[in-house]
Design an enzyme around this catalytic site. Structure first.
Site, PDB file in Angstrom:
ATOM      1  N   SER A   1     -17.710  -2.578 -75.674  1.00 11.45           N
ATOM      2  CA  SER A   1     -16.350  -2.113 -75.969  1.00 11.45           C
ATOM      3  C   SER A   1     -15.951  -1.170 -74.843  1.00 11.45           C
ATOM      4  O   SER A   1     -16.825  -0.627 -74.152  1.00 11.45           O
ATOM      5  CB  SER A   1     -16.374  -1.360 -77.304  1.00 11.45           C
ATOM      6  OG  SER A   1     -15.169  -0.624 -77.464  1.00 11.45           O
TER       7      SER A   1
ATOM      8  N   TYR B   1     -19.538   4.552 -83.384  1.00 11.75           N
ATOM      9  CA  TYR B   1     -19.215   3.234 -82.807  1.00 11.75           C
ATOM     10  C   TYR B   1     -19.346   3.283 -81.284  1.00 11.75           C
ATOM     11  O   TYR B   1     -19.997   2.423 -80.673  1.00 11.75           O
ATOM     12  CB  TYR B   1     -17.802   2.826 -83.222  1.00 11.75           C
ATOM     13  CG  TYR B   1     -17.348   1.501 -82.650  1.00 11.75           C
ATOM     14  CD1 TYR B   1     -17.724   0.297 -83.238  1.00 11.75           C
ATOM     15  CD2 TYR B   1     -16.545   1.445 -81.512  1.00 11.75           C
ATOM     16  CE1 TYR B   1     -17.304  -0.928 -82.714  1.00 11.75           C
ATOM     17  CE2 TYR B   1     -16.119   0.238 -80.975  1.00 11.75           C
ATOM     18  CZ  TYR B   1     -16.498  -0.942 -81.581  1.00 11.75           C
ATOM     19  OH  TYR B   1     -16.092  -2.145 -81.052  1.00 11.75           O
TER      20      TYR B   1
HETATM   21  P1  NDP Z   1     -14.498  -8.414 -87.003  1.00 14.60           P
HETATM   22  O1  NDP Z   1     -14.564  -7.232 -87.887  1.00 14.60           O
HETATM   23  O2  NDP Z   1     -13.313  -9.315 -87.066  1.00 14.60           O
HETATM   24  O3  NDP Z   1     -15.789  -9.302 -87.159  1.00 14.60           O
HETATM   25  C1  NDP Z   1     -17.049  -8.702 -87.198  1.00 14.60           C
HETATM   26  C2  NDP Z   1     -18.042  -9.642 -87.805  1.00 14.60           C
HETATM   27  O4  NDP Z   1     -19.267  -8.936 -87.968  1.00 14.60           O
HETATM   28  C3  NDP Z   1     -17.612 -10.113 -89.202  1.00 14.60           C
HETATM   29  O5  NDP Z   1     -17.851 -11.492 -89.323  1.00 14.60           O
HETATM   30  C4  NDP Z   1     -18.511  -9.323 -90.114  1.00 14.60           C
HETATM   31  O6  NDP Z   1     -18.853  -9.957 -91.329  1.00 14.60           O
HETATM   32  C5  NDP Z   1     -19.754  -9.170 -89.257  1.00 14.60           C
HETATM   33  N1  NDP Z   1     -20.554  -8.070 -89.773  1.00 14.60           N
HETATM   34  C6  NDP Z   1     -20.179  -6.790 -89.958  1.00 14.60           C
HETATM   35  N2  NDP Z   1     -21.161  -6.106 -90.557  1.00 14.60           N
HETATM   36  C7  NDP Z   1     -22.179  -6.969 -90.760  1.00 14.60           C
HETATM   37  C8  NDP Z   1     -23.442  -6.863 -91.373  1.00 14.60           C
HETATM   38  N3  NDP Z   1     -23.858  -5.719 -91.934  1.00 14.60           N
HETATM   39  N4  NDP Z   1     -24.241  -7.950 -91.422  1.00 14.60           N
HETATM   40  C9  NDP Z   1     -23.827  -9.113 -90.886  1.00 14.60           C
HETATM   41  N5  NDP Z   1     -22.621  -9.291 -90.314  1.00 14.60           N
HETATM   42  C10 NDP Z   1     -21.798  -8.222 -90.252  1.00 14.60           C
HETATM   43  O7  NDP Z   1     -14.648  -7.814 -85.532  1.00 14.60           O
HETATM   44  P2  NDP Z   1     -14.296  -8.453 -84.109  1.00 14.60           P
HETATM   45  O8  NDP Z   1     -14.413  -9.914 -84.143  1.00 14.60           O
HETATM   46  O9  NDP Z   1     -13.073  -7.790 -83.630  1.00 14.60           O
HETATM   47  O10 NDP Z   1     -15.483  -7.841 -83.251  1.00 14.60           O
HETATM   48  C11 NDP Z   1     -16.465  -8.656 -82.635  1.00 14.60           C
HETATM   49  C12 NDP Z   1     -17.189  -7.798 -81.636  1.00 14.60           C
HETATM   50  O11 NDP Z   1     -16.265  -7.364 -80.618  1.00 14.60           O
HETATM   51  C13 NDP Z   1     -17.762  -6.519 -82.234  1.00 14.60           C
HETATM   52  O12 NDP Z   1     -19.014  -6.275 -81.635  1.00 14.60           O
HETATM   53  C14 NDP Z   1     -16.750  -5.451 -81.847  1.00 14.60           C
HETATM   54  O13 NDP Z   1     -17.354  -4.187 -81.780  1.00 14.60           O
HETATM   55  C15 NDP Z   1     -16.325  -5.956 -80.492  1.00 14.60           C
HETATM   56  N6  NDP Z   1     -15.018  -5.482 -80.017  1.00 14.60           N
HETATM   57  C16 NDP Z   1     -13.869  -5.897 -80.617  1.00 14.60           C
HETATM   58  C17 NDP Z   1     -12.644  -5.495 -80.133  1.00 14.60           C
HETATM   59  C18 NDP Z   1     -11.358  -5.910 -80.757  1.00 14.60           C
HETATM   60  O14 NDP Z   1     -10.289  -5.470 -80.289  1.00 14.60           O
HETATM   61  N7  NDP Z   1     -11.345  -6.756 -81.757  1.00 14.60           N
HETATM   62  C19 NDP Z   1     -12.544  -4.631 -78.932  1.00 14.60           C
HETATM   63  C20 NDP Z   1     -13.828  -4.251 -78.389  1.00 14.60           C
HETATM   64  C21 NDP Z   1     -15.009  -4.687 -78.913  1.00 14.60           C
HETATM   65  P3  NDP Z   1     -17.812 -10.062 -92.554  1.00 14.60           P
HETATM   66  O15 NDP Z   1     -16.754 -10.991 -92.067  1.00 14.60           O
HETATM   67  O16 NDP Z   1     -18.614 -10.611 -93.635  1.00 14.60           O
HETATM   68  O17 NDP Z   1     -17.304  -8.678 -92.761  1.00 14.60           O
END
Ligand code: NDP
Length: 252
Positions: free
Chosen positions: A159, A172
């Site tokens: 990030s 985070y």
């Molecule tokens: P989302 O919240 O849309 O998706 C995150 C996913 O991680 C979900 O499918 C969620 O599951 C899963 N998850 C969360 N906790 C757990 C857990 N305890 N066990 C298993 N699975 C888990 O986030 P993004 O798609 O936006 O983020 C993807 C990556 O990109 C992350 O690493 C985030 O930090 C990074 N990021 C995102 C940005 C953005 O602007 N979107 C910017 C910078 C970095 P469930 O659906 O069941 O909750």
């Protein structure tokens, strides 16, 4: 830290990932979900790991309906999973697959947005557990399968706040600095001893549930859909990035 981008106007081959077996964490939603579908559309068998079974089943259906290779589902809560759970998971995968060509860590939690001064230890621990400890345990457990592949790619998700700390991003941000560290250390260890390459991607602001939770006042559609990031996710997963390791990428 030097930051890299995929080649401008990168156009992956249609069957870039034909015959590959890959794991995507956080495959039920957001960027992980789109990456899983995109990898399958390029021919990969995708192991969908996430915590919500119904979401994983709907991605599974989407991949099947699009004519992709039959995926696999691993429902696992990374906040609760133990070291033994990860070892068992790797053991059962090793019975089904003789190697793993790639691993995309996309699952993460945002945790609290508040000053360090008032951060709660419980929320801090959950973020570190999901975003750092689980990634270490999963990667370590899967290394033998990754090393058995001709050229495996491991992608960690960082990030902007994992590269420059910013107020109120708390655990985070710290977890994303740790992610970059894990990627660098692992890349350096594997560079001369294996064919496994390890890189990180900062997706940049992207219209997902996490971004909407972090910035509730934003108009969500002002940020790109995860589909727009896929050239970078494909570049790093496929053979066009052979030999590239230990680098931090931006997807936008
Ligand atoms: P989302 O919240 O849309 O998706 C995150 C996913 O991680 C979900 O499918 C969620 O599951 C899963 N998850 C969360 N906790 C757990 C857990 N305890 N066990 C298993 N699975 C888990 O986030 P993004 O798609 O936006 O983020 C993807 C990556 O990109 C992350 O690493 C985030 O930090 C990074 N990021 C995102 C940005 C953005 O602007 N979107 C910017 C910078 C970095 P469930 O659906 O069941 O909750």
């Amino acid at each position: 830290m030097d930051i890299y981008m995929a080649p401008a106007n990168y156009r992956p081959a249609a069957r870039l990932l034909q015959g590959r077996t890959l794991m995507v964490t956080g495959a039920g939603d957001g960027i992980g979900r789109v990456a899983a579908r995109t990898y399958a559309a390029c021919g990969a068998t995708v192991i969908l790991l996430g915590r919500t079974g119904s979401k994983l089943e709907s991605v599974y259906d989407e991949i099947e309906q699009a004519g992709g290779p039959k995926p696999a589902i691993i429902e696992l809560d990374l906040a609760e999973a133990t070291e033994e759970n990860f070892l068992n998971l790797a053991g059962s995968l090793a019975r089904e697959f003789d190697h793993l060509d790639g691993l995309l860590h996309s699952a993460s939690v945002l945790g609290e947005r508040r000053p360090i001064e008032s951060a709660t230890y419980a929320a801090w621990q959950e973020v570190m557990q999901v975003n750092v400890n689980a990634q270490f345990l999963l990667t370590r457990a899967l290394l033998p399968l990754l090393q058995a592949a001709p050229n495996a790619s491991v992608i960690f998700t960082s990030s902007g706040v994992g590269r420059t700390g910013k107020a109120y991003w708390g655990a985070y941000a710290v977890s994303k600095f740790a992610t970059e560290g894990l990627a660098q250390v692992l890349a350096d260890e594997l560079e001369n001893t294996s064919r496994v390459r390890v890189n990180s991607i900062n997706p940049g602001p992207t219209n997902t549930a996490m971004r909407r939770a972090a910035y509730p006042a934003e108009t969500p559609t002002d940020n790109p859909d995860p589909v727009a990031l896929m050239p970078t996710y494909l570049f790093l997963m496929g053979d066009d990035s052979l030999g590239i390791t230990g680098r931090a990428f931006n997807a936008q």
